[in-house]
Design a protein around this motif. Structure first.
Motif, short mmCIF file in Angstrom:
data_model
loop_
_atom_site.label_atom_id
_atom_site.label_comp_id
_atom_site.label_asym_id
_atom_site.label_seq_id
_atom_site.Cartn_x
_atom_site.Cartn_y
_atom_site.Cartn_z
N VAL A 1 38.00 6.94 0.98
CA VAL A 1 39.22 7.65 0.58
C VAL A 1 38.84 8.72 -0.44
O VAL A 1 37.73 8.72 -0.97
CB VAL A 1 40.27 6.68 -0.02
N GLY B 1 43.35 9.81 -3.91
CA GLY B 1 43.98 8.69 -3.22
C GLY B 1 43.64 7.37 -3.88
O GLY B 1 44.50 6.50 -4.03
N LEU B 2 42.40 7.22 -4.30
CA LEU B 2 41.98 5.98 -4.95
C LEU B 2 42.71 5.76 -6.27
O LEU B 2 43.10 4.64 -6.60
CB LEU B 2 40.47 5.97 -5.16
N HIS C 1 45.64 6.33 -6.98
CA HIS C 1 46.99 5.83 -6.70
C HIS C 1 46.99 4.63 -5.76
O HIS C 1 48.04 4.19 -5.31
CB HIS C 1 47.84 6.95 -6.11
N SER C 2 45.81 4.10 -5.46
CA SER C 2 45.69 3.07 -4.43
C SER C 2 46.41 1.76 -4.75
O SER C 2 46.97 1.12 -3.86
CB SER C 2 44.22 2.79 -4.11
N TRP D 1 50.02 2.37 -4.14
CA TRP D 1 50.17 2.65 -2.71
C TRP D 1 50.13 1.35 -1.92
O TRP D 1 50.97 1.11 -1.06
CB TRP D 1 49.07 3.60 -2.26
N LEU D 2 49.16 0.50 -2.20
CA LEU D 2 49.06 -0.80 -1.52
C LEU D 2 50.28 -1.67 -1.82
O LEU D 2 50.88 -2.24 -0.91
CB LEU D 2 47.77 -1.52 -1.93
N PRO E 1 41.54 0.81 -9.82
CA PRO E 1 40.20 0.82 -9.23
C PRO E 1 39.14 0.67 -10.32
O PRO E 1 39.39 0.94 -11.50
CB PRO E 1 40.11 2.21 -8.59
N LYS F 1 36.29 1.94 -6.46
CA LYS F 1 36.80 1.12 -5.37
C LYS F 1 37.91 0.19 -5.80
O LYS F 1 38.07 -0.08 -6.98
CB LYS F 1 35.65 0.31 -4.78
N GLU G 1 38.26 -2.68 1.52
CA GLU G 1 38.25 -1.92 0.28
C GLU G 1 38.46 -0.46 0.57
O GLU G 1 38.15 0.02 1.66
CB GLU G 1 36.97 -2.14 -0.53
N PHE G 2 39.03 0.22 -0.39
CA PHE G 2 39.07 1.67 -0.42
C PHE G 2 37.98 2.07 -1.40
O PHE G 2 37.88 1.51 -2.49
CB PHE G 2 40.42 2.18 -0.93
#
Length: 153
Positions: free
Chosen positions: A72, A76-77, A79-80, A83-84, A102, A114, A126-127
């Motif tokens: 990603v 994006g990470l 806000h992961s 987001w999830l 992360p 990550k 994982e992202f």
């Protein structure tokens, strides 16, 4: 010769449920095969994920057989976790880091940020994204700590 990873596969106990889970992550459904195997594009026409419905899902987790890391962007990470959570997916603790944001694992000259989570069958996901390591840091820390240490003063 090798240009990238074309496909990876995971065992699942309920193919329809897993297809919906991975579509919720943004993967695009490609096709089914004999009602026990489905393919979803990770990157359209570049790489995909195969999901195999099987009663062998109970195999104990080990990253060599039940783990996929999705690349990603750093943005994006960042806000992961939200987001999830907004989609009903629960980030999980990994490497001693609580899933509040992360974290970074740094190695000589490189680093990766990550966040980890599981699919409905306990497959580890994982992202991840590669990040610059200008100060050659080798410690593990949360991403916010990493970014603070690497700010230009």
């Amino acid at each position: 010769m090798i240009e990238g990873l074309y496909e990876a596969h995971l065992p699942v106990s309920n193919l329809k449920r897993s297809i919906e889970f991975y579509k919720g992550l943004g993967l695009e459904f490609s096709h089914n095969h004999e009602d026990r195997l489905a393919f979803l594009w990770i990157e359209k026409n570049k790489s995909w994920l195969g999901l195999w419905e099987t009663d062998k899902v109970e195999l104990e987790y080990h990253p060599s057989i039940r783990h996929i890391a999705f690349q990603v962007s750093l943005e994006g990470l960042r806000h992961s976790v939200s987001w999830l959570n907004e989609r009903g997916y629960k980030p999980r603790e990994a490497f001693g880091f609580k899933p509040v944001e992360p974290f970074v694992m740094a190695h000589s000259g490189m680093a990766h940020a990550k966040i980890h989570f599981n699919d409905p069958d306990g497959n580890s996901l994982e992202f991840i994204c590669k990040i610059d390591n200008p100060k050659n840091i080798t410690n593990r820390m949360y991403l916010s700590e990493w970014e603070q240490l690497n700010q230009d003063n």
